[in-house]
Structure formats: structure tokens, C-alpha cells
Design an enzyme around this catalytic site. Structure first.
Site, PDB file in Angstrom:
ATOM      1  N   LYS A   1       0.817  -1.219   0.000  1.00 24.76           N
ATOM      2  CA  LYS A   1       0.000   0.000   0.000  1.00 24.76           C
ATOM      3  C   LYS A   1       0.853   1.273   0.000  1.00 24.76           C
ATOM      4  O   LYS A   1       1.873   1.334   0.683  1.00 24.76           O
ATOM      5  CB  LYS A   1      -0.899  -0.037   1.245  1.00 24.76           C
ATOM      6  CG  LYS A   1      -1.732   1.208   1.500  1.00 24.76           C
ATOM      7  CD  LYS A   1      -2.895   1.324   0.558  1.00 24.76           C
ATOM      8  CE  LYS A   1      -3.668   2.627   0.813  1.00 24.76           C
ATOM      9  NZ  LYS A   1      -4.466   3.014  -0.376  1.00 24.76           N
TER      10      LYS A   1
ATOM     11  N   ASN B   1     -12.609   4.751  -6.560  1.00 25.83           N
ATOM     12  CA  ASN B   1     -12.201   4.797  -5.159  1.00 25.83           C
ATOM     13  C   ASN B   1     -11.603   6.147  -4.823  1.00 25.83           C
ATOM     14  O   ASN B   1     -11.041   6.833  -5.675  1.00 25.83           O
ATOM     15  CB  ASN B   1     -11.214   3.671  -4.836  1.00 25.83           C
ATOM     16  CG  ASN B   1      -9.768   4.085  -5.086  1.00 25.83           C
ATOM     17  OD1 ASN B   1      -9.170   4.793  -4.274  1.00 25.83           O
ATOM     18  ND2 ASN B   1      -9.232   3.667  -6.217  1.00 25.83           N
TER      19      ASN B   1
ATOM     20  N   LEU C   1      -4.824   7.387   0.369  1.00 23.33           N
ATOM     21  CA  LEU C   1      -3.527   6.937   0.889  1.00 23.33           C
ATOM     22  C   LEU C   1      -3.517   6.681   2.391  1.00 23.33           C
ATOM     23  O   LEU C   1      -2.583   7.037   3.105  1.00 23.33           O
ATOM     24  CB  LEU C   1      -2.422   7.955   0.525  1.00 23.33           C
ATOM     25  CG  LEU C   1      -2.075   8.066  -0.958  1.00 23.33           C
ATOM     26  CD1 LEU C   1      -1.080   9.199  -1.196  1.00 23.33           C
ATOM     27  CD2 LEU C   1      -1.515   6.756  -1.501  1.00 23.33           C
TER      28      LEU C   1
ATOM     29  N   ASN D   1       4.897   6.451  -6.508  1.00 25.81           N
ATOM     30  CA  ASN D   1       3.501   6.696  -6.888  1.00 25.81           C
ATOM     31  C   ASN D   1       3.331   8.188  -7.145  1.00 25.81           C
ATOM     32  O   ASN D   1       3.073   8.963  -6.227  1.00 25.81           O
ATOM     33  CB  ASN D   1       2.589   6.214  -5.758  1.00 25.81           C
ATOM     34  CG  ASN D   1       1.126   6.470  -6.043  1.00 25.81           C
ATOM     35  OD1 ASN D   1       0.767   6.991  -7.098  1.00 25.81           O
ATOM     36  ND2 ASN D   1       0.281   6.115  -5.106  1.00 25.81           N
TER      37      ASN D   1
ATOM     38  N   CYS E   1      -1.374   9.271  -7.764  1.00 24.08           N
ATOM     39  CA  CYS E   1      -2.579   9.076  -6.959  1.00 24.08           C
ATOM     40  C   CYS E   1      -3.546  10.241  -7.178  1.00 24.08           C
ATOM     41  O   CYS E   1      -3.182  11.393  -6.960  1.00 24.08           O
ATOM     42  CB  CYS E   1      -2.244   8.970  -5.472  1.00 24.08           C
ATOM     43  SG  CYS E   1      -3.737   8.780  -4.465  1.00 24.08           S
TER      44      CYS E   1
ATOM     45  N   ASN F   1      -2.107   3.855 -13.310  1.00 24.36           N
ATOM     46  CA  ASN F   1      -2.878   4.121 -12.106  1.00 24.36           C
ATOM     47  C   ASN F   1      -4.321   4.372 -12.561  1.00 24.36           C
ATOM     48  O   ASN F   1      -4.637   4.257 -13.743  1.00 24.36           O
ATOM     49  CB  ASN F   1      -2.279   5.320 -11.355  1.00 24.36           C
ATOM     50  CG  ASN F   1      -2.604   5.284  -9.866  1.00 24.36           C
ATOM     51  OD1 ASN F   1      -3.709   4.908  -9.466  1.00 24.36           O
ATOM     52  ND2 ASN F   1      -1.645   5.681  -9.040  1.00 24.36           N
TER      53      ASN F   1
ATOM     54  N   GLY G   1     -10.862  -1.445 -12.611  1.00 26.62           N
ATOM     55  CA  GLY G   1     -11.702  -2.579 -12.981  1.00 26.62           C
ATOM     56  C   GLY G   1     -11.723  -2.791 -14.480  1.00 26.62           C
ATOM     57  O   GLY G   1     -11.116  -2.034 -15.248  1.00 26.62           O
TER      58      GLY G   1
ATOM     59  N   GLY H   1      -7.544  -3.359 -14.832  1.00 22.86           N
ATOM     60  CA  GLY H   1      -8.700  -4.207 -15.107  1.00 22.86           C
ATOM     61  C   GLY H   1      -8.396  -5.657 -15.421  1.00 22.86           C
ATOM     62  O   GLY H   1      -9.224  -6.354 -16.008  1.00 22.86           O
TER      63      GLY H   1
ATOM     64  N   THR I   1      -7.917  -4.478  -8.796  1.00 22.00           N
ATOM     65  CA  THR I   1      -9.303  -4.551  -8.342  1.00 22.00           C
ATOM     66  C   THR I   1      -9.838  -5.988  -8.305  1.00 22.00           C
ATOM     67  O   THR I   1     -10.667  -6.318  -7.461  1.00 22.00           O
ATOM     68  CB  THR I   1     -10.165  -3.669  -9.262  1.00 22.00           C
ATOM     69  OG1 THR I   1      -9.659  -2.332  -9.189  1.00 22.00           O
ATOM     70  CG2 THR I   1     -11.619  -3.664  -8.847  1.00 22.00           C
TER      71      THR I   1
END
Lengths: 276, 334
Positions: free
Chosen positions: B48, B72, B76, B130, B133, B195, B220, B255, B277
Site C-alpha cells: 500500500k 475509489n 492513501l 507513486n 494518486c 494508475n 476494474g 482491469g 481490483t
């Protein structure tokens, strides 16, 4: 959570009940889940029925994509059956509401922390609102069987929304029914009836509550005033059900978040801030 | 036939046993999945997104389902780098899992500090920056949509660590190839994409966005064709072609629900893939993707999965063999 016991199981629908209001109750043959599940726990149900194994990989069952969380309202280890209930709210529940006996559904579970009570908390009052009665039905039956004195106070919007009430007669020592419009039982909100019951009936060792957010905030407020231990079972939109998507956040009093799926769904009332 | 060689080399000594990893933010710190299967059977676990200080995340609602996908807005949520190093990485490292740590900051200096702290931590195989985000107010996607800022960030991290650096790119740009070139020029060892796509869903009864923060990241199967094409573009922008590797390896995601989906990314130019996902729907998905890729290689006589990287580039169509009864031959159109 009881992640050690999480399994992916197939639930065969043995009974599908529906009412005109979009209410449904499914009984599923899922022996492993039925054997393991404890009151308060839930399963994540894929909303598309499974097809023949050899065709499964060819079928795109990705819309709706996510599984839906359902509290277990009954479990019978001998028959290998669990029951869950819901109402049609969106695409996923509409598909499940159309489930037919003989169809098979993929389940993940059992998930979450169950209701846990010391034996000394003998007199229990289960306070449910609407579909929130589901986990309380399972809890009431089990706690009554293990020697607790269990009473129920269930509230609904109106008479035609009453679900799960009849079956409480088999195990509940006291039964109190309320509707907001007075069409069945007492007229009023469960939190108001609860306040009166606690004043009139005297000591309750614990309240177990489940229902819509506003009702739970009011019920926990009454319990706090009356200094009665209160456990709440929360319902939130969930992505995964086992602690990785972080979707089902609920505020703690210190401003951080707990996860309903793995820290709950059952919390002591003081562990969560239901006013946020 | 010998077992197909599934190993992949992502540069700077990062060699994975197979090309399948979990996507950051979809497997926590590995604890939940580790109870379900042996994580060492995956190429790597990307944990994470971790920040300098603990973050409690965004207020709920944080997720809303959309057609064949979800938005979503977690924000973070994580316990902060100190706690991650002290408590989250050691159990995975002891177990022998290949751990990639995803880091997120507000500024190049914060990324640098995070990279500095991770350098030399036992069990950390690589760092994923990352810079994409969409669910935080500062840093994140702001950095990932400006080539100069992205390059500065990568350079800052590069200067303080010898660990492999993977840069996770945002798809929310006009030309993702330019972003890829910028971060590779600044020292990225690999790029990962995509992302989530920024998106929104509105509650028409209440007339306001469903997510508490309004905007969220779409993931997804709904995004898969978009993501496959972005991998295709980045592969070419980095000089890749059929039989010719890109300047750095690409980790493709977006996805992926099964091995067939993962192979699309590999054939478009990804050396490795990440399952995101899909793990929410079925926590065993990544493992099944590993097994499915191996079966595909056997079925097609492929000796090494790396031979498939970018194999759909150029000449697509003319040289595709027809195989009766196989999924790839019939577009499933989901």
C-alpha cells in the site's frame, strides 16, 4: 477478523422467498460456511449465478463487478444451510432478488468479527431497524440457546416492511414491535421505545443493535444515557470484505478510521463515532 | 516440453520468478492474502502507498461501483513509513516474499526522504514511486502530470538509493509516452501503468457526487482497453517494437481479471503485470493469473514468457494464428 476461516464457497439456492416490496430471503446450501459462521459475521456474495464449470472462464460476470456483503440471518450446520436477506436497492441486489432454487452463487466467508458477550451479560435486548434485524435473528437464536434471556425490539417504517418478526417468537422472552406510522405494533421510533423500555423494565445487561445510521446513532445515545453496554453491527458499502480495499471506513472517536469488514462489523458502541 | 521460463528481469537486479504482482493499494501490506495462499508464488507484492507521516485517509463514502468497475477515493490511508519499515515489511521479508514498496509524497523532497529511509532496509526489493494518486490534494497526480516535476522527483529519489526504482504513471495525461520518456531519462529502472483514471459518479436524487471527495480513481475491467493502449503507446515511446525491447521494462495493469487479460498487456509490451481490483472480487486472482500464463505458454509452445513481450506490436492480425475454441480467437466483448 477470522481470516483463517475465510473460504471461497459455492452456495446452492435451496429456497428463495420474495415479497412485493423488493424484500428477498435466500437459503443457500453452503456446508463449510454454515459450520463456521458465528452470529454477526457476514459473507460476500457474487451477484451473478455460476454457470457450468467448463464455461465459467468464458463468462464475463463483471457488471456489476463487486460482491455484496450480507449478514447471515440463520445458519444450520446440520443441514449445511445459511440464510441471508436483503432488499432491492441497486443493480446487485436486484440480481440477487431474482435468484432461483437450483442456482449456485460464489461466496466468500465467513467474514468479520462476531457478536461476543461474556456469559454474565445474561439479559439481552436486540434492537433492530428494517433490514438491520438480519444479524440479530441469528444472534438471538444462538444466545437464547446458550442460556441468555433474549428480548427483541424491532422497528420498521410501516407494516408492509416488517421482516423477520415472526421467527423471533421461537426464542425471544420479550417481543416489542414498533412502526414509524403505527400500522403495526407501537407507533414511534425504536430509540424512543427503547428509552421507555429501559426505564420501565429495569435492567438489561447488553443491547445488540443493527439498523440504519440514524437509528443506530439514536439507539447508542439512549444506551449511553442508561449506561447499558451496547454492541452495534454496522453496514457500509464494501469493495472486498476482507480488509484490503479500505472502502468501508467508519470514524473512530479519535478521528482515525476503522474498517467495518475486519475491525467490525460488530463494534462496541464507544469504539465508533456514528455521528460523522 | 520443459516448463516455460516465467522469470522476468525488471532491471537493476530485480528479477522476478514470474511476471505477476499485486497492484499497490489492493492487497494492503500482504497480511490478508498471506493467510489465503503462499505469496512467494507471486512475482512480487507491491504494498500500500506509504507516506512520511501516517494518513487516516479520506472520509467515507470512499468507493462507488460503476459499470464493470469502481471509483475509489481512499486517500492513501497508511501507518507512515516508520511503522511500515518497523512492522509491515519484516514479516513479508522473513517469509521470502519479493516486496516492492509504493511511496507517495507531496514534493520531490518527500519522495527523496522516503527513498532514503527505504535504502538498505532488509527485504525491500524495489521502490515504486507513486506519482499518480488522484485522491490527495497535494503531490500525487500533480507530479505525475508534469514531465519536469516528475523527472525532478525521480532524480531526487535516484540520488539517494541504489534500489530499483519503478515509476507508476498516471493515465490522466495527453501523452503518456512523454511522461515515460521523462522519468526514464531521470533514472527510472521501470515504469508501471496505469494508475486509475479520474472519474466521478453523481447521486441524481441528492444532486451531488457520491464520493465524499467528489472525484475518485476508476479501476476494474471498464478501463482495460484504455490501459492496454497506454501500455502499447509507452512501449513504442520507449523504443520498443516487435522483437525489440523498450528502453526499460513496463509493468502493465488496469482491469486484469484473468490470465487472458494479463496476456493482452504482455503482448502490448508489458514485461510484467499487476492484478488490482480483481483481488477485491477474488483474492486468489493473481495466483490464478500466474497459473494461466504458464498454461498459455505450454499451449502455444512458448519457452519463455519474455518472448511474448510486445509480440502484438506491428504486423498484428496478419500473423495471428487461428485456434479453434480458444478465448483469444473470439472477442468476448465484455
Amino acid at each position: 477478523m477470522n481470516a483463517e476461516t475465510l473460504v471461497k464457497a459455492v452456495g446452492l439456492v435451496t429456497r428463495a422467498e420474495r415479497s412485493g416490496r423488493g424484500f428477498f430471503r435466500l437459503t443457500l446450501h453452503a456446508p463449510e460456511v454454515a459450520r463456521k459462521v458465528q452470529p454477526g459475521q457476514f459473507v460476500m456474495v457474487a451477484v451473478h449465478p455460476l454457470v457450468a464449470a467448463e464455461a465459467e472462464s468464458l463468462v464475463a460476470r463483471w457488471d456489476p463487478l463487486l460482491r455484496r456483503p450480507f449478514s447471515i440471518c440463520r445458519a444450520d450446520a446440520n443441514r449445511g444451510e445459511i440464510a441471508l436477506m436483503g432488499e432491492t436497492r441497486g443493480r446487485g441486489s436486484a440480481l440477487l432478488a431474482a435468484a432461483l432454487p437450483g442456482q449456485r452463487y460464489s461466496l466468500l466467508g465467513p467474514l468479520g468479527r462476531p457478536f461476543r458477550l461474556e456469559r454474565a451479560r445474561r439479559r439481552l435486548l436486540l434492537v433492530g431497524g428494517g433490514m438491520g434485524v438480519a444479524p440479530l435473528l441469528f444472534a438471538g437464536e444462538r444466545f437464547a440457546a446458550s442460556g441468555h434471556e433474549v428480548s427483541v425490539l424491532f422497528g420498521y417504517r410501516t407494516q408492509s416492511a416488517v421482516v423477520g418478526w415472526e421467527e423471533t417468537a421461537a426464542w425471544a422472552a420479550g417481543r416489542y414491535l414498533a412502526t414509524e406510522d403505527g400500522s403495526a405494533g407501537e407507533k414511534g421510533l425504536v430509540s424512543d421505545v427503547l428509552r421507555r423500555l429501559l426505564a420501565e423494565r429495569g435492567k438489561v445487561d447488553a443491547i445488540l443493535a443493527c439498523g440504519p445510521p440514524g437509528m443506530l446513532a439514536a439507539v447508542t445515545g439512549v444506551a449511553r444515557e442508561a449506561r447499558v453496554h451496547c454492541l452495534v453491527s454496522l453496514e457500509r458499502a464494501m469493495g472486498c470484505g476482507f480488509g484490503v480495499c479500505l472502502s468501508c471506513a467508519v470514524a473512530r472517536p479519535d478521528g482515525t478510521y476503522a474498517l467495518v469488514c475486519t475491525d467490525g462489523p460488530v463494534f462496541a458502541a464507544e469504539e465508533v463515532d456514528l455521528t460523522v | 516440453m520443459a516448463l516455460p521460463d516465467l522469470s522476468v528481469d525488471l532491471g537493476r537486479g530485480l528479477v522476478l520468478a514470474n511476471p505477476v504482482m499485486t497492484a499497490s493499494g489492493t492487497c494492503g501490506f500482504g497480511e490478508e492474502l498471506a493467510r489465503l495462499f503462499d505469496l512467494r508464488r507471486l512475482g512480487a507484492v507491491v504494498i500500500k502507498g506509504t507516506t512520511l507521516r501516517p494518513r487516516s485517509g479520506n472520509p467515507p463514502p470512499r468507493v462507488v461501483e460503476t459499470p464493470a468497475g469502481m471509483l475509489n477515493s481512499i486517500g492513501l490511508q497508511n501507518p507512515g513509513i516508520d511503522q511500515v519499515i518497523a512492522a509491515k515489511i519484516p514479516p513479508l521479508a522473513r517469509y521470502g516474499v519479493t516486496v516492492i514498496v509504493n511511496i507517495a509524497g507531496d514534493s520531490p523532497a518527500e519522495y527523496q526522504e522516503l527513498a532514503r529511509r527505504l535504502d538498505g532496509v532488509p527485504g525491500v526489493a524495489a521502490i515504486e514511486l507513486n506519482i499518480s494518486c488522484p485522491n490527495v490534494d497535494r503531490g500525487g497526480m500533480v507530479i505525475g502530470t508534469h514531465p519536469e516535476l516528475a523527472a525532478e522527483t525521480v532524480g531526487a529519489a535516484r540520488s539517494v538509493t541504489s534500489l530499483p526504482l519503478i515509476v507508476k504513471l498516471s493515465p490522466n495525461v495527453t501523452d503518456i509516452g512523454i511522461m515515460a520518456q521523462a522519468v526514464v531519462g531521470a533514472g527510472a529502472d521501470a515504469v508501471s501503468l496505469v494508475n486509475t483514471f479520474t472519474g466521478m459518479a453523481i447521486d441524481v436524487e441528492r444532486r451531488r457526487p457520491i464520493l465524499a471527495r467528489g472525484v475518485g480513481g476508476l479501476s476494474g475491467p471498464a478501463i482495460r482497453p484504455l490501459a492496454v493502449y497506454q501500455v502499447w503507446q509507452v512501449f513504442r515511446a520507449l523504443g520498443g517494437g516487435r522483437g525489440r525491447p523498450a528502453r526499460v521494462p513496463i509493468i502493465g495493469m488496469g482491469g486484469i481479471m484473468n490470465a487472458r487479460d494479463a496476456l493482452e498487456f504482455i503482448l502490448a509490451g508489458a514485461s510484467a503485470v499487476a492484478v488490482g481490483t480483481a483481488t477485491f472480487v477474488d483474492p486468489w486472482t493473481a495466483l490464478e493469473v500466474v497459473e494461466g500464463i504458464e498454461q498459455y505458454c505450454r499451449r502455444h509452445g512458448v519457452q519463455a514468457v519474455r518472448d511474448l513481450v510486445g509480440a502484438a506490436q506491428e504486423a498484428a492480425g496478419a500473423e495471428v494464428e487461428q485456434h479453434d475454441g480458444e478465448q483469444g480467437g473470439e472477442h468476448d466483448g465484455e
